[in-house]
Design an enzyme around this catalytic site. Structure first.
Site, PDB file in Angstrom:
ATOM      1  N   ILE A  50       0.842  -1.201   0.000  1.00  0.00           N
ATOM      2  CA  ILE A  50       0.000   0.000   0.000  1.00  0.00           C
ATOM      3  C   ILE A  50       0.871   1.243   0.000  1.00  0.00           C
ATOM      4  O   ILE A  50       0.546   2.253  -0.610  1.00  0.00           O
ATOM      5  CB  ILE A  50      -0.932  -0.006   1.228  1.00  0.00           C
ATOM      6  CG1 ILE A  50      -1.761  -1.307   1.274  1.00  0.00           C
ATOM      7  CG2 ILE A  50      -1.829   1.216   1.234  1.00  0.00           C
ATOM      8  CD1 ILE A  50      -2.601  -1.544   0.036  1.00  0.00           C
ATOM      9  N   ALA A  51       1.989   1.176   0.716  1.00  0.00           N
ATOM     10  CA  ALA A  51       2.958   2.273   0.769  1.00  0.00           C
ATOM     11  C   ALA A  51       4.323   1.678   1.080  1.00  0.00           C
ATOM     12  O   ALA A  51       4.425   0.656   1.765  1.00  0.00           O
ATOM     13  CB  ALA A  51       2.567   3.291   1.837  1.00  0.00           C
ATOM     14  N   ALA A  52       5.362   2.310   0.554  1.00  0.00           N
ATOM     15  CA  ALA A  52       6.732   1.862   0.830  1.00  0.00           C
ATOM     16  C   ALA A  52       7.590   3.080   1.121  1.00  0.00           C
ATOM     17  O   ALA A  52       7.559   4.064   0.381  1.00  0.00           O
ATOM     18  CB  ALA A  52       7.292   1.085  -0.359  1.00  0.00           C
ATOM     19  N   ALA A  53       8.319   3.014   2.228  1.00  0.00           N
ATOM     20  CA  ALA A  53       9.199   4.116   2.628  1.00  0.00           C
ATOM     21  C   ALA A  53      10.587   3.558   2.898  1.00  0.00           C
ATOM     22  O   ALA A  53      10.839   2.360   2.735  1.00  0.00           O
ATOM     23  CB  ALA A  53       8.636   4.822   3.851  1.00  0.00           C
ATOM     24  N   SER A  54      11.498   4.417   3.318  1.00  0.00           N
ATOM     25  CA  SER A  54      12.897   4.000   3.470  1.00  0.00           C
ATOM     26  C   SER A  54      13.082   2.961   4.569  1.00  0.00           C
ATOM     27  O   SER A  54      13.964   2.109   4.479  1.00  0.00           O
ATOM     28  CB  SER A  54      13.771   5.219   3.757  1.00  0.00           C
ATOM     29  OG  SER A  54      13.286   5.914   4.890  1.00  0.00           O
ATOM     30  N   GLY A 102      10.476   0.909   5.896  1.00  0.00           N
ATOM     31  CA  GLY A 102       9.571  -0.236   5.843  1.00  0.00           C
ATOM     32  C   GLY A 102       8.482  -0.054   4.811  1.00  0.00           C
ATOM     33  O   GLY A 102       8.455   0.949   4.084  1.00  0.00           O
ATOM     34  N   GLN A 103       7.563  -1.012   4.738  1.00  0.00           N
ATOM     35  CA  GLN A 103       6.446  -0.940   3.806  1.00  0.00           C
ATOM     36  C   GLN A 103       5.188  -1.511   4.449  1.00  0.00           C
ATOM     37  O   GLN A 103       5.257  -2.216   5.458  1.00  0.00           O
ATOM     38  CB  GLN A 103       6.779  -1.649   2.499  1.00  0.00           C
ATOM     39  CG  GLN A 103       7.147  -3.107   2.615  1.00  0.00           C
ATOM     40  CD  GLN A 103       7.832  -3.605   1.336  1.00  0.00           C
ATOM     41  OE1 GLN A 103       8.652  -2.904   0.731  1.00  0.00           O
ATOM     42  NE2 GLN A 103       7.498  -4.824   0.924  1.00  0.00           N
ATOM     43  N   VAL A 104       4.040  -1.199   3.838  1.00  0.00           N
ATOM     44  CA  VAL A 104       2.753  -1.504   4.457  1.00  0.00           C
ATOM     45  C   VAL A 104       1.892  -2.349   3.525  1.00  0.00           C
ATOM     46  O   VAL A 104       1.827  -2.096   2.308  1.00  0.00           O
ATOM     47  CB  VAL A 104       2.000  -0.198   4.809  1.00  0.00           C
ATOM     48  CG1 VAL A 104       0.635  -0.504   5.412  1.00  0.00           C
ATOM     49  CG2 VAL A 104       2.824   0.652   5.777  1.00  0.00           C
ATOM     50  N   ASP A 131       6.091  13.626  12.824  1.00  0.00           N
ATOM     51  CA  ASP A 131       6.223  13.541  11.360  1.00  0.00           C
ATOM     52  C   ASP A 131       4.849  13.582  10.689  1.00  0.00           C
ATOM     53  O   ASP A 131       4.458  12.642   9.988  1.00  0.00           O
ATOM     54  CB  ASP A 131       6.956  12.243  10.995  1.00  0.00           C
ATOM     55  CG  ASP A 131       7.409  12.226   9.539  1.00  0.00           C
ATOM     56  OD1 ASP A 131       7.486  13.309   8.930  1.00  0.00           O
ATOM     57  OD2 ASP A 131       7.679  11.130   9.015  1.00  0.00           O
TER      58      ASP A 131
END
Length: 491
Positions: free
Chosen positions: A43-47, A49-51, A201
């Site tokens: 659903i989302a990916a960041a530096s 982790g991801q969801v 954040d």
């Protein structure tokens, strides 16, 4: 802001199979025994982790599963080591220009970053936010499933809202933008000034507009804590800004850690006065935190000012949320929501420290400020009116909630009772209030009538009078104790 959002949520994901293996290791069980289905794409990916979105077998509830990027910890340690090594060569410049140690800046940044790697800490942060907002129907905090979470996996309630990265979708959904932004600013101020625990954040990808008008937060890895003392000093700073007391504003900077103890604040006072008057003198319509912060940043290079890490998060948080407000509504006036909230807190919060600050606001140079009291009451009533008419309080969710009573009017009953007690017990305040009624050799009856007319429909005066009479024995005891202490303290 749009480009920043891409950086925050569009980092290339790592393979599903790697993520699912990590989830099973943390659960100690196969995926299919816990989740009836799980999304095949992130659903989302960041530096960090991801969801994924999934459904629980046991309850059928939809959840979000946050999985930490494998091998990220040693990479962060390596980068922090390199940054700190570089900072050691810059210490001389940073001490000269910023008045602080560059290595310390890296250490503070690194400490917060490493905290984000432990999802058990984030789970506790969510629990704390849930507790803080448990009786606020305008704010949605996702439930966390601690029994399904671990250091690398976090399972929480799925938030079915619209991210603030998509302002057009928010408007097309028929969400009242003014109401939503009012809720958001109030929630931010409660975190900062009431709870002392705030989201560090709050970028647009971490804030959702719920279709019923509520605001929802996700991603609690980066939060900051303000002590009770710092919360009170921040309120002091607001009071000193209202009173245009720039000497005390400069002293507030020392108390908050922006200036080293013992620093001569006299050279800074004219600069603070210029910044505040230039920013607030144009009125609420032209005030924004970004312009104030830009001007304040110039002071950092001119004076020995250092921004403590926790307050850099406060500043960033306010700037980010102001940016969201402007994205959704370019002419939104942040202070038109913030001031009424602060006015209401000053007038109604029973905390003795806030009662003391209310007195500071109402007296300037020993003179009672009648107009300021009227303005505070009007602003506080505006806050109550905005919140009580907010669409988030009219939703089906609210109608089914038993734990929240919608505040329809400004209740000053306790404030008036406390004021009567202070008047009876404190000879100094009693003398000042009596002088306020007879200043400039005239009775200020009209001012008293004006204030009464502002509150007469919101306060049951006979009831207050009866309660004050009932408390007369306790008040008399306090007067006697105060009198005896003054007698005993006389040489």
């Amino acid at each position: 802001m749009n480009e920043l959002c891409i950086l925050q949520d569009d980092v290339p994901p790592f393979p599903n199979q790697v993520a699912f293996t990590i989830i099973e290791e943390e659960l100690g069980a196969p995926l299919e025994s816990v989740f009836s289905k799980i999304s095949s794409q992130t659903i989302a990916a960041a530096s960090l982790g991801q969801v994924y979105r999934a459904t629980l077998c046991e309850s059928g509830e939809d959840v979000a599963i946050k999985v930490q990027r494998p091998g990220i910890e040693p990479i962060i340690y390596r980068d922090l080591f390199l940054f700190r090594t570089l900072a050691s060569f810059l210490n001389g410049i940073s001490l000269q220009k910023l008045g602080c140690n560059a290595e310390l800046i890296v250490d503070e940044f690194g400490e917060k970053l490493l905290e984000e790697l432990d999802y058990t800490l984030e789970a506790q942060n969510i629990t704390d936010f849930l507790e803080n907002f448990k009786n606020d129907p305008t704010v949605k905090i996702p439930k966390v499933y601690k029994d399904l979470s671990g250091a690398r996996v976090l399972v929480m309630e799925w938030i079915d809202g619209i991210r603030c990265t998509n302002p057009q979708a928010i408007k097309e959904a028929g969400i009242d933008v003014n109401g939503f932004l009012t809720v958001g600013v109030s929630a931010a101020l409660r975190q900062l000034l009431e709870f002392g625990l705030f989201h560090g954040d709050p970028h647009p990808g971490n804030i959702f507009a719920m279709r019923d008008g509520r605001i929802a937060y996700v991603d609690f890895g980066n939060v900051a804590v303000l002590s009770q003392q710092n919360k009170q000093i921040l309120i002091d700073a607001v009071v000193h800004a209202v009173n245009e007391d720039y000497v005390e504003m400069a002293n507030d900077f020392t108390r908050l850690g922006f200036l080293a103890s013992g620093t001569d604040v006299l050279p800074i006072i004219p600069a603070l006065e210029a910044i505040w008057q230039n920013s607030s003198g144009k009125g609420l319509a032209d005030f924004n935190f970004r312009s104030v912060t830009g001007k304040f940043n110039q002071l950092v290079y001119q004076y020995p000012i250092r921004i403590p890490e926790r307050f850099s998060l406060v500043i960033r948080s306010l700037l980010t949320q102001e940016g969201i407000c402007f994205t959704l509504k370019p002419d939104f006036k942040f202070l038109e929501v913030a001031y009424p909230y602060i006015a209401k807190r000053l007038l109604t919060d029973p905390n003795p420290a806030l009662r003391e600050r209310l007195i500071q606001v109402l007296f300037k140079d020993g003179v009672f400020q009648w107009k300021r009291l009227e303005n505070l009451i009007l602003l506080a009533k505006e806050n109550v009116a905005k919140m009580s008419s907010n669409p988030a309080l009219q939703s089906n969710y609210m109608q089914s909630s038993k734990s929240w009573q919608v505040e329809r009017k400004l209740d000053l009953t306790d404030t008036i009772k406390d004021g009567a007690r202070v008047f009876m017990v404190d000879a100094g305040i009693r003398r000042q209030l009596l002088l306020a009624l007879t200043e400039e050799s005239k009775l200020h009856i009209q001012e008293l009538v004006d204030v009464y007319q502002l509150v007469e429909n919101d306060v049951d005066i006979p009831s207050v009078a009866l309660e004050v009479i009932q408390e007369l024995p306790a008040i008399t005891r306090d007067i006697m104790l105060s009198w005896s202490e003054s007698i005993l303290s006389d040489p």
